[in-house]
Write an enzyme that holds these catalytic residues in place. Structure first.
Site, mmCIF file in Angstrom:
data_model
loop_
_atom_site.group_PDB
_atom_site.id
_atom_site.type_symbol
_atom_site.label_atom_id
_atom_site.label_comp_id
_atom_site.label_asym_id
_atom_site.label_seq_id
_atom_site.Cartn_x
_atom_site.Cartn_y
_atom_site.Cartn_z
ATOM 1 N N GLY A 12 -5.129 5.686 0.781
ATOM 2 C CA GLY A 12 -6.200 4.859 0.490
ATOM 3 C C GLY A 12 -7.293 5.009 1.700
ATOM 4 O O GLY A 12 -6.863 5.609 2.510
ATOM 5 N N ARG A 16 -11.443 -1.608 4.905
ATOM 6 C CA ARG A 16 -11.364 -2.831 5.862
ATOM 7 C C ARG A 16 -11.205 -2.692 7.075
ATOM 8 O O ARG A 16 -11.240 -3.411 8.195
ATOM 9 C CB ARG A 16 -10.384 -3.838 5.266
ATOM 10 C CG ARG A 16 -10.917 -4.485 3.648
ATOM 11 C CD ARG A 16 -9.524 -5.204 3.363
ATOM 12 N NE ARG A 16 -8.847 -4.350 2.611
ATOM 13 C CZ ARG A 16 -7.779 -4.684 1.845
ATOM 14 N NH1 ARG A 16 -7.100 -5.882 1.985
ATOM 15 N NH2 ARG A 16 -6.972 -3.722 1.270
HETATM 16 C C1 UD1 Z 1 -1.340 -4.151 -2.031
HETATM 17 C C2 UD1 Z 1 -0.350 -4.786 -3.047
HETATM 18 C C3 UD1 Z 1 -0.492 -6.133 -3.105
HETATM 19 C C4 UD1 Z 1 0.576 -6.461 -1.836
HETATM 20 C C5 UD1 Z 1 0.127 -5.748 -0.415
HETATM 21 C C6 UD1 Z 1 0.970 -5.748 0.633
HETATM 22 C C7 UD1 Z 1 -1.589 -3.342 -4.869
HETATM 23 C C8 UD1 Z 1 -2.413 -3.342 -6.158
HETATM 24 N N1 UD1 Z 1 -1.463 -4.583 -4.099
HETATM 25 O O1 UD1 Z 1 -2.389 -4.648 -1.616
HETATM 26 O O2 UD1 Z 1 0.142 -6.712 -4.123
HETATM 27 O O3 UD1 Z 1 0.761 -7.819 -1.689
HETATM 28 O O4 UD1 Z 1 0.032 -4.376 -0.689
HETATM 29 O O5 UD1 Z 1 0.717 -5.246 1.701
HETATM 30 O O6 UD1 Z 1 -0.710 -2.502 -4.956
HETATM 31 N N2 UD1 Z 1 -3.080 3.651 -1.439
HETATM 32 C C9 UD1 Z 1 -3.128 4.868 -1.800
HETATM 33 N N3 UD1 Z 1 -3.942 5.257 -2.871
HETATM 34 C C10 UD1 Z 1 -4.909 4.179 -3.243
HETATM 35 C C11 UD1 Z 1 -4.834 3.023 -2.949
HETATM 36 C C12 UD1 Z 1 -3.914 2.645 -1.822
HETATM 37 O O7 UD1 Z 1 -2.266 5.684 -1.248
HETATM 38 O O8 UD1 Z 1 -5.684 4.741 -3.994
HETATM 39 C C13 UD1 Z 1 -2.193 3.216 -0.325
HETATM 40 C C14 UD1 Z 1 -2.841 2.852 1.114
HETATM 41 O O9 UD1 Z 1 -3.168 3.796 1.739
HETATM 42 C C15 UD1 Z 1 -1.998 1.704 1.503
HETATM 43 C C16 UD1 Z 1 -1.333 1.259 0.248
HETATM 44 O O10 UD1 Z 1 -1.386 2.242 -0.767
HETATM 45 O O11 UD1 Z 1 -0.953 2.416 2.390
HETATM 46 C C17 UD1 Z 1 -1.671 -0.007 -0.040
HETATM 47 O O12 UD1 Z 1 -3.177 -0.138 -0.293
HETATM 48 P P1 UD1 Z 1 -3.983 -1.415 0.276
HETATM 49 O O13 UD1 Z 1 -5.253 -1.125 -0.247
HETATM 50 O O14 UD1 Z 1 -3.431 -1.692 1.641
HETATM 51 O O15 UD1 Z 1 -3.210 -2.400 -0.841
HETATM 52 P P2 UD1 Z 1 -3.529 -3.879 -0.618
HETATM 53 O O16 UD1 Z 1 -4.798 -4.643 -0.718
HETATM 54 O O17 UD1 Z 1 -2.890 -4.405 0.910
HETATM 55 MG MG MG Z 2 -2.593 -2.999 2.599
#
Ligand code: UD1
Ligand code: MG
Length: 459
Positions: A12, A16
């Site tokens: 990700g 933020r």
């Molecule tokens: C996510 C969950 C949410 C949960 C929360 C817990 C989803 C859609 N939502 O939200 O339900 O309550 O975590 O902390 O999963 N990432 C990737 N590729 C992407 C997007 C994200 O590898 O395209 C990775 C990010 O680097 C991160 C993780 O996935 O380590 C979670 O992504 P993040 O954007 O933080 O999700 P949240 O909005 O926190």
């Molecule tokens: Mg997160």
């Protein structure tokens, strides 16, 4: 652990965080966030450990984790958590067992909780299990929807949740166990209309509709699941981690005057009976022995400190070794490559670099000792300077056992002061001094009697 592969999602963008540094590389107690969750996963001894990185952050993530059995895969574009896991499908081909999926931004989750989760999942024979928790404030997390009898229905991300759903306290932690036969369902996840991303959380609804065994479990301590998405959350996580570390050392008989004002690296070790004053930073793989006292405003990094050492106020110690019963500071600076042997004393405004200070030797005031080998029982007077640099190269100073160096002395290296020799105060030593000799190089002074009176009469 048999038939287990861990996948850490770390691709990700972390917008933020508002920072050029990839989110999962922001540091918690000096260690990049990603290392914590990878460490907890590694401790499970899985058959494989995969990190999903982004095109832009992969190199940085690889460099940060270094070699150590982690396989990297690239998510070509940050299209959501389901898409990120989908990017690891090739690497999982042929695997039979459970895939433990972890978010890279949940650094506080412990191995113990993960183990209990795996046991629950396997005992239930589930295709999909999810760890949930109830944080003090559920804002920002995906809410877990359950039916009237408490059976899970689906996860709704906050932007898609109704006001009523936002009132639900149970949220998704981002920890999932997916049995290999449920992985093909990832293809059925549709792009979220609002955020245009593929949500891994949608997998729950899909698997339930297929009639697969699913469970959502609350295990462990609430605060270990906290997700770090902003700098403020990073600070909160830091506080939790600090409390955890302090508790660990309190239980091992380390004392603190103010536990909220110390920083202890997770890999540092502190011996029993040691007491730590406020504003102390213990960084890297530092080891501090037993019955030491570390006074305020001290930074110790990557160093080994013996037993009963006293480190007085405002001292800096980096990559140094200090023997039992030594006294350091106040205001001392020990730079890399310094070894201070047992019972030695390095006092105020003394800087030591790449030098060995022998047993019981004293350098108490205002000195610079660089590239020197100082024997035991030596007295180094105030204002002694080893002139180790000639503008081109560094040179060595050897001071043998039992030497007495008078105050305000310059030792122009390379130079050797033989065993038991004396160097008179104010001397600039430019050649070797044989054992037992006196080196004296003072310009003779004059005393003119009555001079002051004459001077005053002129004005
Ligand atoms: C996510 C969950 C949410 C949960 C929360 C817990 C989803 C859609 N939502 O939200 O339900 O309550 O975590 O902390 O999963 N990432 C990737 N590729 C992407 C997007 C994200 O590898 O395209 C990775 C990010 O680097 C991160 C993780 O996935 O380590 C979670 O992504 P993040 O954007 O933080 O999700 P949240 O909005 O926190
Ligand atoms: Mg997160």
């Amino acid at each position: 652990m048999k038939a287990l592969v861990c996948v850490v999602l770390a691709a990700g963008e972390g917008r933020r965080m508002r920072s050029g540094v990839p989110k999962v590389l922001h540091r918690l107690n000096g260690v990049p966030m990603l290392h914590y969750i990878v460490g907890s996963a590694r401790a499970l001894n899985p058959e494989g450990l995969i990190v999903v990185a982004g095109k832009d952050n992969r190199r940085q993530l690889e460099e940060s984790l270094g070699p150590g059995g982690v396989r990297f895969v690239t998510q070509e574009a940050p299209l959501g958590t389901a898409h990120a896991l989908q990017s690891a499908r090739k690497a999982l081909r042929g695997f039979r067992g459970d895939v433990l999926v972890l978010n890279g931004d949940t650094p506080l989750i412990t191995t113990g909780t993960l183990k209990r989760f795996i046991t629950r999942h396997r005992r239930a024979g589930n295709s999909l299990s999810i760890l949930s928790f109830t944080p003090p404030d559920p804002a920002g997390y995906g809410r877990v929807l359950r039916d009237g009898s408490g059976r899970p229905l689906m996860i709704v991300e906050e932007p898609d949740a109704t006001v009523e759903q936002r009132g639900i306290g149970e949220v998704n932690s981002g920890v999932y166990l997916i049995r290999h036969d449920a992985l093909p369902l990832l293809k059925e996840v549709r792009r979220n209309r609002r955020k245009k991303e593929y949500y891994l959380t949608d997998l729950l609804g899909i698997a339930l509709r297929r009639g697969l065994g699913c469970g959502v479990y609350q295990l462990g301590e609430e605060r270990e699941f906290m997700g770090v998405n902003t700098k403020e959350e990073l600070l909160q996580a830091q506080r939790v981690l600090r409390e955890r570390t302090v508790k660990h050392w309190l239980d091992r008989d380390v004392g603190f005057m103010d536990e909220s004002a110390v920083f202890i690296h997770p890999e540092a070790v502190i011996g029993e009976g040691t007491f730590i004053y406020p504003n102390v930073c213990i960084e890297g793989k530092t080891r501090i022995g037993r019955w030491c006292v570390v006074y305020p405003n001290v930074r110790i990094a990557e160093s080994v400190i013996g037993d009963r050492v006293v480190i007085k106020d405002s001292s800096v110690i980096e990559s140094a070794e200090i023997g039992d019963g030594s006294a350091i500071g106040p205001f001392a600076r020990l730079r890399p490559g310094t070894t201070v042997m047992e019972g030695a004393s390095i006092g105020n405004f003394v800087e030591v670099k790449a030098s060995t200070i022998g047993r019981g030797t004293k350098a108490q005031h205002h000195s610079y000792i660089g590239d020197a080998e100082v024997g035991g029982g030596v007295n180094i007077g105030a204002g002694t300077i080893t002139c180790n640099y000639d503008g081109l190269k560094k040179h060595k100073t050897v001071i043998e056992e039992g030497v007495f160096i008078g105050s305000d002395t310059q030792l122009v290296a390379p130079v050797r002061i033989g065993k038991g020799a004396y160097v008179a105060a104010g001397t600039t030593v430019t050649e070797d001094v044989p054992p037992g000799a006196l080196a004296i190089g003072r310009a003779p002074g004059r005393v003119i009697k009555g001079w002051a009176k004459k001077r005053r009469a002129k004005s």
